[in-house]
Design a protein around this motif. Structure first.
Motif, PDB file in Angstrom:
ATOM      1  N   HIS A  74       0.822  -1.215   0.000  1.00 27.28           N
ATOM      2  CA  HIS A  74       0.000   0.000   0.000  1.00 27.28           C
ATOM      3  C   HIS A  74       0.855   1.263   0.000  1.00 27.28           C
ATOM      4  O   HIS A  74       2.014   1.248   0.392  1.00 27.28           O
ATOM      5  CB  HIS A  74      -0.904   0.028   1.232  1.00 27.28           C
ATOM      6  N   ASN A  75       0.234   2.342  -0.426  1.00 29.84           N
ATOM      7  CA  ASN A  75       0.804   3.672  -0.257  1.00 29.84           C
ATOM      8  C   ASN A  75      -0.334   4.616   0.110  1.00 29.84           C
ATOM      9  O   ASN A  75      -1.504   4.230   0.117  1.00 29.84           O
ATOM     10  CB  ASN A  75       1.515   4.155  -1.526  1.00 29.84           C
ATOM     11  N   ALA A  76       0.006   5.839   0.440  1.00 29.71           N
ATOM     12  CA  ALA A  76      -0.989   6.887   0.686  1.00 29.71           C
ATOM     13  C   ALA A  76      -0.584   8.091  -0.152  1.00 29.71           C
ATOM     14  O   ALA A  76       0.584   8.484  -0.161  1.00 29.71           O
ATOM     15  CB  ALA A  76      -1.037   7.257   2.163  1.00 29.71           C
ATOM     16  N   GLN A  77      -1.578   8.636  -0.853  1.00 28.65           N
ATOM     17  CA  GLN A  77      -1.310   9.810  -1.681  1.00 28.65           C
ATOM     18  C   GLN A  77      -2.573  10.642  -1.828  1.00 28.65           C
ATOM     19  O   GLN A  77      -3.680  10.153  -1.647  1.00 28.65           O
ATOM     20  CB  GLN A  77      -0.778   9.408  -3.049  1.00 28.65           C
ATOM     21  N   SER A  78      -2.361  11.920  -2.152  1.00 36.81           N
ATOM     22  CA  SER A  78      -3.473  12.829  -2.383  1.00 36.81           C
ATOM     23  C   SER A  78      -4.338  12.320  -3.523  1.00 36.81           C
ATOM     24  O   SER A  78      -3.829  11.752  -4.488  1.00 36.81           O
ATOM     25  CB  SER A  78      -2.962  14.215  -2.798  1.00 36.81           C
ATOM     26  N   SER A  79      -5.633  12.566  -3.426  1.00 35.29           N
ATOM     27  CA  SER A  79      -6.556  12.303  -4.532  1.00 35.29           C
ATOM     28  C   SER A  79      -6.728  13.595  -5.316  1.00 35.29           C
ATOM     29  O   SER A  79      -6.958  14.655  -4.724  1.00 35.29           O
ATOM     30  CB  SER A  79      -7.912  11.828  -4.000  1.00 35.29           C
ATOM     31  N   ILE A  94       5.179   2.819  -2.139  1.00 35.24           N
ATOM     32  CA  ILE A  94       4.605   1.530  -1.741  1.00 35.24           C
ATOM     33  C   ILE A  94       5.441   0.954  -0.594  1.00 35.24           C
ATOM     34  O   ILE A  94       6.664   0.987  -0.631  1.00 35.24           O
ATOM     35  CB  ILE A  94       4.582   0.543  -2.930  1.00 35.24           C
ATOM     36  N   ASN A  95       4.758   0.426   0.421  1.00 40.25           N
ATOM     37  CA  ASN A  95       5.378  -0.225   1.583  1.00 40.25           C
ATOM     38  C   ASN A  95       6.139   0.725   2.500  1.00 40.25           C
ATOM     39  O   ASN A  95       6.897   0.265   3.354  1.00 40.25           O
ATOM     40  CB  ASN A  95       6.322  -1.361   1.170  1.00 40.25           C
ATOM     41  N   GLU A  96       5.957   2.028   2.363  1.00 37.66           N
ATOM     42  CA  GLU A  96       6.674   2.970   3.214  1.00 37.66           C
ATOM     43  C   GLU A  96       5.699   3.894   3.930  1.00 37.66           C
ATOM     44  O   GLU A  96       4.673   4.295   3.383  1.00 37.66           O
ATOM     45  CB  GLU A  96       7.656   3.798   2.394  1.00 37.66           C
ATOM     46  N   GLU A  97       6.070   4.214   5.163  1.00 32.56           N
ATOM     47  CA  GLU A  97       5.286   5.184   5.928  1.00 32.56           C
ATOM     48  C   GLU A  97       5.546   6.572   5.377  1.00 32.56           C
ATOM     49  O   GLU A  97       6.612   6.845   4.828  1.00 32.56           O
ATOM     50  CB  GLU A  97       5.685   5.133   7.405  1.00 32.56           C
ATOM     51  N   ILE A  98       4.556   7.423   5.534  1.00 33.66           N
ATOM     52  CA  ILE A  98       4.709   8.817   5.129  1.00 33.66           C
ATOM     53  C   ILE A  98       4.029   9.671   6.190  1.00 33.66           C
ATOM     54  O   ILE A  98       2.985   9.306   6.720  1.00 33.66           O
ATOM     55  CB  ILE A  98       4.106   9.079   3.721  1.00 33.66           C
ATOM     56  N   GLU A  99       4.667  10.785   6.526  1.00 38.25           N
ATOM     57  CA  GLU A  99       4.095  11.737   7.464  1.00 38.25           C
ATOM     58  C   GLU A  99       3.745  13.004   6.703  1.00 38.25           C
ATOM     59  O   GLU A  99       4.559  13.511   5.938  1.00 38.25           O
ATOM     60  CB  GLU A  99       5.075  12.066   8.593  1.00 38.25           C
ATOM     61  N   VAL A 100       2.522  13.485   6.907  1.00 36.22           N
ATOM     62  CA  VAL A 100       2.049  14.685   6.223  1.00 36.22           C
ATOM     63  C   VAL A 100       1.510  15.645   7.269  1.00 36.22           C
ATOM     64  O   VAL A 100       0.656  15.271   8.080  1.00 36.22           O
ATOM     65  CB  VAL A 100       0.935  14.340   5.202  1.00 36.22           C
ATOM     66  N   THR A 101       1.996  16.879   7.244  1.00 39.63           N
ATOM     67  CA  THR A 101       1.484  17.919   8.134  1.00 39.63           C
ATOM     68  C   THR A 101       0.473  18.739   7.361  1.00 39.63           C
ATOM     69  O   THR A 101       0.739  19.187   6.242  1.00 39.63           O
ATOM     70  CB  THR A 101       2.634  18.806   8.663  1.00 39.63           C
TER      71      THR A 101
END
Length: 165
Positions: A74-79, A94-101
């Motif tokens: 999985h990943n997380a990204q803006s729609s 993919i497969n990595e954590e991400i921190e978003v402020t």
């Protein structure tokens, strides 16, 4: 060489530190980090697959969301089209954590790129003045596959939320 700290130096240092802390905005001092898990299966409802948990989160400006790579793939990204004007987009690997402020109030849609069509989407709501400015535009974004139905559920839940505070 031995250096001694006098009482006067210690008091001046403490006063300078306190002055700096008082000059920072209260939100900066109280910023919080929130976790969102990227999961293959919901821990309590095994029928729910490829999900973010929680899928809706309400935060304050200056707070950080940490997307945790709990399960692989999985990943997380803006729609696209689902963030306030001028807000920075984000895209995790993919497969990595991400921190978003998130500094700007509003509604931020996000997704897992590989699992978007099967409904792995979510929403960050940042409270504050101007929060409602992009709500209708975010709701109007067209989606495909199961993501369309999941966004319908998310918007129904948002419509039932008390977002006044």
């Amino acid at each position: 060489m031995t250096q001694f700290i006098t009482r006067r130096t210690a008091l001046l240092s403490a006063a300078a530190t306190a002055s700096l802390a008082l000059s920072l905005p209260a939100r900066v001092l109280a910023a919080t980090t929130h976790d969102i898990q990227m999961l293959n299966k919901h821990p309590e409802d095994r029928k729910l697959r490829q999900i973010f948990l929680p899928r809706i989160i309400t935060i304050e400006p200056g707070d950080t969301v940490k997307f945790l790579a709990t399960d692989k793939g999985h990943n997380a990204q803006s729609s696209d089209g689902m963030a306030p004007d001028g807000a920075a987009e984000f895209r995790g690997k993919i497969n990595e954590e991400i921190e978003v402020t998130f500094d700007k109030p509003g509604f931020y849609g996000y997704q897992c790129q590989p699992h978007y069509a099967i409904g792995m989407v979510g929403l960050v709501v940042v409270k504050g003045e101007g929060m409602m400015d992009n709500l209708e535009a975010a709701k109007e974004v067209k989606h495909r596959g199961k993501a369309k139905a999941v966004w319908g559920d998310i918007w129904a839940e948002v419509d039932g939320m008390d977002l006044s505070a």
